[in-house]
Design a protein around this motif. Structure first.
Motif, PDB file in Angstrom:
ATOM      1  N   THR A 177      28.105  41.109  45.660  1.00 51.07           N
ATOM      2  CA  THR A 177      27.268  39.906  45.675  1.00 51.07           C
ATOM      3  C   THR A 177      28.139  38.663  45.504  1.00 51.07           C
ATOM      4  O   THR A 177      28.073  37.985  44.485  1.00 51.07           O
ATOM      5  CB  THR A 177      26.206  39.957  44.556  1.00 51.07           C
ATOM      6  N   PRO A 178      28.989  38.360  46.489  1.00 49.91           N
ATOM      7  CA  PRO A 178      29.831  37.173  46.345  1.00 49.91           C
ATOM      8  C   PRO A 178      28.971  35.928  46.131  1.00 49.91           C
ATOM      9  O   PRO A 178      27.942  35.769  46.776  1.00 49.91           O
ATOM     10  CB  PRO A 178      30.609  37.100  47.650  1.00 49.91           C
ATOM     11  N   THR A 179      29.400  35.132  45.190  1.00 53.62           N
ATOM     12  CA  THR A 179      28.650  33.949  44.779  1.00 53.62           C
ATOM     13  C   THR A 179      29.601  32.769  44.681  1.00 53.62           C
ATOM     14  O   THR A 179      30.758  32.939  44.328  1.00 53.62           O
ATOM     15  CB  THR A 179      28.027  34.209  43.382  1.00 53.62           C
ATOM     16  N   ALA A 180      29.106  31.591  44.960  1.00 52.92           N
ATOM     17  CA  ALA A 180      29.907  30.375  44.782  1.00 52.92           C
ATOM     18  C   ALA A 180      29.229  29.509  43.727  1.00 52.92           C
ATOM     19  O   ALA A 180      28.097  29.076  43.919  1.00 52.92           O
ATOM     20  CB  ALA A 180      30.024  29.620  46.093  1.00 52.92           C
ATOM     21  N   ASN A 181      29.909  29.336  42.607  1.00 59.48           N
ATOM     22  CA  ASN A 181      29.439  28.421  41.573  1.00 59.48           C
ATOM     23  C   ASN A 181      30.653  27.978  40.760  1.00 59.48           C
ATOM     24  O   ASN A 181      31.776  28.436  41.008  1.00 59.48           O
ATOM     25  CB  ASN A 181      28.343  29.059  40.708  1.00 59.48           C
ATOM     26  N   ASP A 182      30.456  27.104  39.806  1.00 58.85           N
ATOM     27  CA  ASP A 182      31.577  26.543  39.061  1.00 58.85           C
ATOM     28  C   ASP A 182      32.396  27.599  38.335  1.00 58.85           C
ATOM     29  O   ASP A 182      33.626  27.499  38.276  1.00 58.85           O
ATOM     30  CB  ASP A 182      31.094  25.477  38.067  1.00 58.85           C
ATOM     31  N   GLU A 183      31.758  28.631  37.774  1.00 63.92           N
ATOM     32  CA  GLU A 183      32.510  29.674  37.077  1.00 63.92           C
ATOM     33  C   GLU A 183      33.375  30.469  38.047  1.00 63.92           C
ATOM     34  O   GLU A 183      34.524  30.789  37.736  1.00 63.92           O
ATOM     35  CB  GLU A 183      31.573  30.594  36.296  1.00 63.92           C
ATOM     36  N   VAL A 184      32.851  30.793  39.203  1.00 61.75           N
ATOM     37  CA  VAL A 184      33.630  31.527  40.202  1.00 61.75           C
ATOM     38  C   VAL A 184      34.777  30.657  40.713  1.00 61.75           C
ATOM     39  O   VAL A 184      35.901  31.140  40.886  1.00 61.75           O
ATOM     40  CB  VAL A 184      32.728  32.024  41.348  1.00 61.75           C
ATOM     41  N   PHE A 185      34.530  29.379  40.923  1.00 66.81           N
ATOM     42  CA  PHE A 185      35.607  28.480  41.343  1.00 66.81           C
ATOM     43  C   PHE A 185      36.716  28.431  40.282  1.00 66.81           C
ATOM     44  O   PHE A 185      37.897  28.459  40.615  1.00 66.81           O
ATOM     45  CB  PHE A 185      35.084  27.071  41.621  1.00 66.81           C
ATOM     46  N   GLU A 186      36.329  28.377  39.013  1.00 69.91           N
ATOM     47  CA  GLU A 186      37.330  28.370  37.941  1.00 69.91           C
ATOM     48  C   GLU A 186      38.139  29.668  37.948  1.00 69.91           C
ATOM     49  O   GLU A 186      39.364  29.658  37.806  1.00 69.91           O
ATOM     50  CB  GLU A 186      36.675  28.161  36.582  1.00 69.91           C
ATOM     51  N   TYR A 187      37.453  30.795  38.124  1.00 73.31           N
ATOM     52  CA  TYR A 187      38.130  32.093  38.214  1.00 73.31           C
ATOM     53  C   TYR A 187      39.168  32.059  39.338  1.00 73.31           C
ATOM     54  O   TYR A 187      40.320  32.445  39.152  1.00 73.31           O
ATOM     55  CB  TYR A 187      37.092  33.188  38.452  1.00 73.31           C
ATOM     56  N   LEU A 188      38.763  31.587  40.507  1.00 75.26           N
ATOM     57  CA  LEU A 188      39.665  31.523  41.654  1.00 75.26           C
ATOM     58  C   LEU A 188      40.843  30.584  41.405  1.00 75.26           C
ATOM     59  O   LEU A 188      41.969  30.869  41.820  1.00 75.26           O
ATOM     60  CB  LEU A 188      38.899  31.084  42.904  1.00 75.26           C
ATOM     61  N   GLU A 189      40.575  29.494  40.732  1.00 77.72           N
ATOM     62  CA  GLU A 189      41.638  28.537  40.430  1.00 77.72           C
ATOM     63  C   GLU A 189      42.656  29.088  39.433  1.00 77.72           C
ATOM     64  O   GLU A 189      43.821  28.695  39.457  1.00 77.72           O
ATOM     65  CB  GLU A 189      41.027  27.243  39.876  1.00 77.72           C
ATOM     66  N   ARG A 190      42.238  30.030  38.591  1.00 79.90           N
ATOM     67  CA  ARG A 190      43.112  30.521  37.525  1.00 79.90           C
ATOM     68  C   ARG A 190      43.736  31.886  37.788  1.00 79.90           C
ATOM     69  O   ARG A 190      44.695  32.267  37.118  1.00 79.90           O
ATOM     70  CB  ARG A 190      42.324  30.569  36.210  1.00 79.90           C
ATOM     71  N   ILE A 191      43.230  32.653  38.748  1.00 83.34           N
ATOM     72  CA  ILE A 191      43.682  34.037  38.896  1.00 83.34           C
ATOM     73  C   ILE A 191      45.152  34.157  39.285  1.00 83.34           C
ATOM     74  O   ILE A 191      45.857  35.037  38.796  1.00 83.34           O
ATOM     75  CB  ILE A 191      42.781  34.856  39.851  1.00 83.34           C
ATOM     76  N   GLN A 192      45.649  33.288  40.154  1.00 86.47           N
ATOM     77  CA  GLN A 192      47.039  33.444  40.601  1.00 86.47           C
ATOM     78  C   GLN A 192      48.018  33.403  39.425  1.00 86.47           C
ATOM     79  O   GLN A 192      48.983  34.161  39.395  1.00 86.47           O
ATOM     80  CB  GLN A 192      47.411  32.391  41.641  1.00 86.47           C
ATOM     81  N   ALA A 193      47.765  32.538  38.459  1.00 85.92           N
ATOM     82  CA  ALA A 193      48.649  32.446  37.290  1.00 85.92           C
ATOM     83  C   ALA A 193      48.659  33.744  36.488  1.00 85.92           C
ATOM     84  O   ALA A 193      49.656  34.068  35.832  1.00 85.92           O
ATOM     85  CB  ALA A 193      48.233  31.280  36.394  1.00 85.92           C
ATOM     86  N   THR A 194      47.565  34.531  36.563  1.00 81.62           N
ATOM     87  CA  THR A 194      47.543  35.822  35.862  1.00 81.62           C
ATOM     88  C   THR A 194      48.298  36.890  36.648  1.00 81.62           C
ATOM     89  O   THR A 194      48.803  37.853  36.063  1.00 81.62           O
ATOM     90  CB  THR A 194      46.102  36.312  35.591  1.00 81.62           C
ATOM     91  N   LEU A 195      48.377  36.738  37.962  1.00 80.01           N
ATOM     92  CA  LEU A 195      49.057  37.711  38.815  1.00 80.01           C
ATOM     93  C   LEU A 195      50.576  37.544  38.795  1.00 80.01           C
ATOM     94  O   LEU A 195      51.317  38.538  38.844  1.00 80.01           O
ATOM     95  CB  LEU A 195      48.577  37.575  40.264  1.00 80.01           C
ATOM     96  N   ASP A 196      51.037  36.302  38.745  1.00 80.86           N
ATOM     97  CA  ASP A 196      52.464  36.009  38.885  1.00 80.86           C
ATOM     98  C   ASP A 196      53.368  36.794  37.933  1.00 80.86           C
ATOM     99  O   ASP A 196      54.385  37.340  38.379  1.00 80.86           O
ATOM    100  CB  ASP A 196      52.716  34.507  38.755  1.00 80.86           C
TER     101      ASP A 196
ATOM    102  N   ILE B 151      44.793  43.470  46.088  1.00 78.93           N
ATOM    103  CA  ILE B 151      45.945  42.823  45.465  1.00 78.93           C
ATOM    104  C   ILE B 151      47.039  43.873  45.312  1.00 78.93           C
ATOM    105  O   ILE B 151      46.792  44.956  44.770  1.00 78.93           O
ATOM    106  CB  ILE B 151      45.584  42.233  44.091  1.00 78.93           C
ATOM    107  N   GLU B 152      48.228  43.571  45.793  1.00 84.30           N
ATOM    108  CA  GLU B 152      49.361  44.501  45.731  1.00 84.30           C
ATOM    109  C   GLU B 152      50.234  44.188  44.511  1.00 84.30           C
ATOM    110  O   GLU B 152      50.489  43.024  44.203  1.00 84.30           O
ATOM    111  CB  GLU B 152      50.204  44.390  46.986  1.00 84.30           C
ATOM    112  N   PHE B 153      50.679  45.257  43.849  1.00 86.05           N
ATOM    113  CA  PHE B 153      51.615  45.181  42.725  1.00 86.05           C
ATOM    114  C   PHE B 153      52.781  46.114  43.008  1.00 86.05           C
ATOM    115  O   PHE B 153      52.666  47.032  43.831  1.00 86.05           O
ATOM    116  CB  PHE B 153      50.923  45.615  41.425  1.00 86.05           C
TER     117      PHE B 153
END
Length: 116
Positions: free
Chosen positions: A11-30, A57-59
């Motif tokens: 159930t992909p959704t677009a809202n402020d919380e999902v946008f924040e998640y997307l904005e922050r996820i790369q820093a957790t992957l690096d 996501i590849e590791f």
């Protein structure tokens, strides 16, 4: 062997919380050398039904994938996704470049025949 975190976002959704998640996820992957191979996009459903989107996501290995998922940084943002999107998520090991499915079939046949 590479490890992969795979999610089926039903159930992909677009809202402020999902946008924040997307904005922050790369820093957790690096720190774990994680990189997106697939992040949503168009799907061609060939069999069955597939509501939603796919993320891959590849590791470097499954240990790195688990360490990322369990990390304090990722756990801090995870509720931003899980509170808004129904999903299934798995971590799976990849196969090497010389992998041959017929070898897997032979090993499975041997195991079954040896068990009888």
């Amino acid at each position: 062997m590479a490890g992969y975190a795979i999610a089926h976002l039903r159930t992909p959704t677009a809202n402020d919380e999902v946008f924040e998640y997307l904005e922050r996820i790369q820093a957790t992957l690096d720190p774990f050398n994680g990189r997106f191979l697939v992040h949503g996009g168009a799907l061609d459903v060939l069999e069955g039904t597939w509501p939603g989107a796919v993320v891959v996501i590849e590791f470097p290995d499954t240990d790195s994938a688990h360490s990322w998922y369990d990390s304090a940084a990722y756990q801090a943002i995870l509720p931003l996704r899980t509170g808004n999107i129904e999903a299934d998520a798995v971590i799976v090991a990849g196969v090497g470049p010389a992998y041959d499915a017929s070898s897997t079939a032979a090993a499975m046949r041997a195991q079954i025949n040896g068990a009888s």
